[in-house]
Enzyme design. Structure first.
Site, PDB file in Angstrom:
ATOM      1  N   CYS B  33       0.811  -1.213   0.000  1.00 62.93           N
ATOM      2  CA  CYS B  33       0.000   0.000   0.000  1.00 62.93           C
ATOM      3  C   CYS B  33       0.845   1.262   0.000  1.00 62.93           C
ATOM      4  CB  CYS B  33      -0.932   0.011   1.211  1.00 62.93           C
ATOM      5  SG  CYS B  33      -2.165  -1.272   1.129  1.00 62.93           S
ATOM      6  N   ASP B  35       2.822   2.377   2.475  1.00 63.55           N
ATOM      7  CA  ASP B  35       3.030   3.015   3.776  1.00 63.55           C
ATOM      8  C   ASP B  35       3.423   1.991   4.840  1.00 63.55           C
ATOM      9  OD1 ASP B  35       2.264   5.890   3.574  1.00 63.55           O
ATOM     10  OD2 ASP B  35       0.402   5.012   2.806  1.00 63.55           O
ATOM     11  N   CYS B  58       4.334   8.481   2.113  1.00 64.25           N
ATOM     12  CA  CYS B  58       4.203   9.806   1.522  1.00 64.25           C
ATOM     13  C   CYS B  58       4.355  10.888   2.572  1.00 64.25           C
ATOM     14  CB  CYS B  58       2.851   9.922   0.839  1.00 64.25           C
ATOM     15  SG  CYS B  58       1.460   9.854   1.982  1.00 64.25           S
ATOM     16  N   CYS B 102      -5.432   6.279   4.042  1.00 60.54           N
ATOM     17  CA  CYS B 102      -4.329   5.427   3.594  1.00 60.54           C
ATOM     18  C   CYS B 102      -3.015   5.778   4.272  1.00 60.54           C
ATOM     19  CB  CYS B 102      -4.203   5.447   2.077  1.00 60.54           C
ATOM     20  SG  CYS B 102      -3.749   7.028   1.396  1.00 60.54           S
TER      21      CYS B 102
END
Ligand SMILES: Cc1ncc(COP(=O)(O)O)c(C=O)c1O
Ligand SMILES: Cc1ncc(COP(=O)(O)O)c(C=O)c1O
Lengths: 385, 127, 385, 127
Positions: B33, B35, B58, B102
């Site tokens: 994903c 992360d 991110c 997310c």
């Protein structure tokens, strides 16, 4: 701070000459091209000239050009328009795994409406093979859509060869040339395509305008019904200023295309070489069949968006196939289709060069990136020195 | 897109690193994903006295990791456990809506670290 | 020669302030609004501000605005988008006989795809009655589309009343407000509509950009699939300059709307009165529920296009429902729906006033038209003095 | 849209009017389609010595009416009968494609007038 723009695949500045060509059509020449009086005739004339210019530059006839609101509308019109017009002949469509979403999502929506779809895979360089396309073709295939060059990794597809295969089977062939118009030769006769879409803002023209080439004899249901504009294939009062801008931009691009490409290839290769010095780095896409301005790399152990933010803090504008830039969970479908793992695909960086870039820009970028990569890796739980 | 506070924590993340003698470690997210957050805590008398993180992700993921270390330090583990992802986002003056789910795993990472600490304590007292 | 533009229902000049608001987005601010870096964020901000402005001016929320390439796309998206999204709920659509082709042809195309359509008639003034709409509604009606004001004869429809009827039946209601945006109040809550489309170039903004209001909770299948722009309801890199221009134009229009309308009504009535002096002349459309700027008349025994050409030779730009201006054999479907015979409908003339017109223009036109009419009648085999 | 020659004939149409002692009259088109052409001819010794028209219609309709009067005058009726709509369009240096069919009835009107003349002659010689 010095700002360096290296995202020309996302969009480009409008060239000054293009703006100047457009301005009269916001000012005194505001007529509706469908009107019979002076203002209308002058707008019509500008439209006709733009159409002549665009058709000439891609080796088509004027009547084969439909002006659109951009690359996405062009692809949607090509795909849905042909699908609707020929649905009684067959309901099978072929496309590739690395298409832009404008193509992919059009095809997938048609699937929901009862069409059948085959998505052709690509190799690890993102290349579609004519043999794979041939395998996918069926007697009821009405349309094949394969892009000319990929917007993320810059891989140029063997369109001529694919077009030959498709023609042999009696299906129509659309190519999304949004990334190649103004850069490569997109002569439609040479390429052998039936439909080709392009967008002005990728070639130093304005946003919100594009063109779709439709070979004479190919029928289309309109996407936008209404007035009789564009030979009844695309209704709506024409964006005269935008269309004039598109034609001017394409014309200017052709003037020095070869020199500019040679210059870009040099810069690109200097950049690629420099980036390869960074450990745990993977270059994506073909090194041979590649757009002159595209660099796409994955830095292992780091995530693309945090890379972009750090570059932005240093004044460098770039892009990523990172999931986080699109708000989805999955990274670039292009990189995944090329066989990259999710982990690595998340760490991709795209730098696309343009007219405003020079060697000093490359050197500055090559000085900054390794520092950022190192810093993010230090912060990454995945990284062990 | 990001608030100034997010950008501040992104550019100057607090408490990056590992704690060699941590008594609780939490890891959440997965590389698929995009992360992964890993948190190290040092707990003394039920109070978090030191905390460090490493994050793959991110801007939002890095900023939320950083800010939660500031929010957690000095708190008892019972207090720290109550911190929610929503509070983390508020502490950062908001996150873009696409980032809320997310990339805001910080509270979960902290809970995981505290749970790990409790397990360690239980294991130690049992032996 | 002095040129007098009296075709503002066809298109309008872009106001200088609007051009100035747009220019930066061709120049230094060329970023793609989807990008994370500075250029992208600045474009995104301009887009957000434009969306806030437009939504505020029509009483909507920002998230309820979809920017489009114009009125035709807006109408197509509203109609086909709702039809596709709700086709499992019902397949019946209601519209009127005087709609713009963007609406009519969308509805008729859906009919070809298996939807059912009821076209509500109008009275001799071109008015749709709420009772007729009510009669047309069925349990499986999913959408009703009735225009706010007609582009040919200027008749303003009782949208509020129609909306109430439609809401009572649980169908969605779209209104084509292309001719009223910037002129009348188009507050969507007041009107009670679920969807409303408008176009910038009709309100002194640029061609090729428009907006569609979609009430929260109303689902739409996109017309243009692709990127995640416009909350996934309209793909394609946003026409930032055009959108900024649309917002600016709508804002300016609202500043002095009432004064400007009062001024136009005076000019319009002077023109109407003067034209009625010409024998064998019929005023078309409602005299009460009428756009402030619209004059539409039929001169018996002559054909509209030859009228337009003669006006053009005297520097007057106007329009006609003549078949010959559209290349079809039938004259305006609007005039025919209002009960005019073909003969008379062929001789229609539309003069639509705007900001650049003044009393002297009206007087000049009133001096020229009788001469032209007389001359053409002299030439007409249908005319007996 | 229109050639200069079309505009010339449209603005200064030749031979507009009626001939009171015409010996042939032709009328084609109908008001429904928006085009009616009426031609009067005076024939002497098989030669068209005078010709006049009245037209209800668009610019192309008026220009084609005007130009055919110039093309026909002085011709024998056998020659005049050979004039085609295509020749009329060419004489005007072309017409927009949408106008080729719906508004170019001039040759048909001339043929109708000549036929009317022939009928009249036959009727007169029979009596
Ligand atoms: C009532 C009405 N609807 C729709 C349209 C279409 O708008 P556009 O030309 O911007 O597509 C127009 C004008 O052409 C119009 O007058
Ligand atoms: C390959 C490709 N196709 C289509 C598009 C869509 O073009 P536009 O944004 O003009 O709609 C893009 C760019 O966004 C692209 O790169």
């Amino acid at each position: 701070m010095n700002e360096i723009y290296m995202d020309h695949a996302a969009t480009t500045p409008v060239r000054q000459e293009v703006v100047e060509a457009m301005l009269p059509f916001f000012g005194s020449e505001y007529g509706n091209p469908s009107s019979v009086y002076g203002w209308g005739r002058r707008s019509r004339q500008a439209l006709d000239q733009a159409r002549d210019k665009v058709s000439e530059l891609i080796g088509a006839e004027a009547s084969e050009i439909i002006f659109t609101s951009g690359g996405s509308e062009g692809a949607n019109l090509a795909i849905k328009g042909v699908a609707w017009a020929y649905q009684t002949k067959g309901k099978h469509i072929v496309s590739s795994a690395v298409e832009h979403h404008a193509v992919l999502d059009s095809v997938l929506w048609l699937k929901k409406q009862g069409f059948e779809v085959t998505i052709v895979p690509v190799d690890e360089e993102g290349m579609v093979s004519p043999a794979e396309v041939e395998k996918a073709l069926r007697p009821d295939t009405i349309l094949v859509s394969i892009m000319h060059a990929n917007n993320e990794v810059g891989t140029i597809q063997p369109i001529k060869e694919i077009a030959e295969v498709v023609r042999g089977h009696g299906a129509f062939f659309h190519t999304d040339a949004v990334q190649t118009a103004g850069v490569l030769d997109i002569n439609v006769a040479e390429l052998g395509v039936d439909l080709l879409s392009l967008s002005a803002h990728k070639l130093y023209g304005p946003k919100g305008v594009g063109a779709l080439y439709v070979r004479k004899g190919v029928r289309l249901d309109p996407l936008i019904h209404g007035g009789a504009q564009e030979r009844r294939r695309r209704a709506g009062t024409e964006n005269v200023a935008g269309i004039v801008g598109l034609a001017k931009a394409l014309e200017l691009a052709h003037l020095d295309r070869d020199e500019e490409n040679a210059r870009l290839v040099k810069l690109r290769d200097r950049l690629l070489e420099g980036l390869q010095q960074i450990p745990h780095t993977k270059i994506n896409g073909s090194l041979v069949h590649r757009l002159p301005n595209n660099v796409n790399v994955c830095f292992q152990y780091i995530e693309g968006e945090s890379m972009l933010l750090n570059l932005d803090l240093r004044g460098i504008a770039a892009s990523s196939g990172s999931a986080c830039t699109s708000g989805s969970l999955d990274p670039s479908h292009v990189l995944l289709a090329m066989g990259l793992t999710h982990e690595i695909a998340h760490g991709s960086l795209r730098l696309t060069l343009g007219r405003d870039n020079n060697e000093a820009d490359i050197d500055f970028v090559l000085q900054e990136i390794p520092v950022i990569v190192e810093r993010l890796r230090e912060m990454s739980p995945l990284y062990q020195r | 897109m990001y608030s100034d506070k997010v950008m501040d924590h992104f550019t100057n993340p607090r408490n990056v690193g590992e704690i060699s003698d941590a008594n609780g470690i939490g890891e959440v997210g997965n590389a698929r994903c995009g992360d992964i957050m890993k948190l190290w805590i040092k707990v003394e008398d039920d109070v978090i006295t030191d905390i460090k993180f490493k994050t793959f992700g991110c801007g939002a993921a890095i900023a939320t990791s950083s800010v939660i270390t500031e929010m957690a330090i000095g708190k008892t583990i019972d207090e720290a456990e109550q911190i929610t992802n929503k509070q983390v986002a508020e502490e950062l003056h908001g996150l873009p809506s696409v980032k809320m789910h997310c990339s805001n795993l910080a509270a979960e990472a902290l809970v995981a670290a505290i749970e790990d600490y409790r397990k360690n304590v239980a294991a130690n007292s049992a032996s």
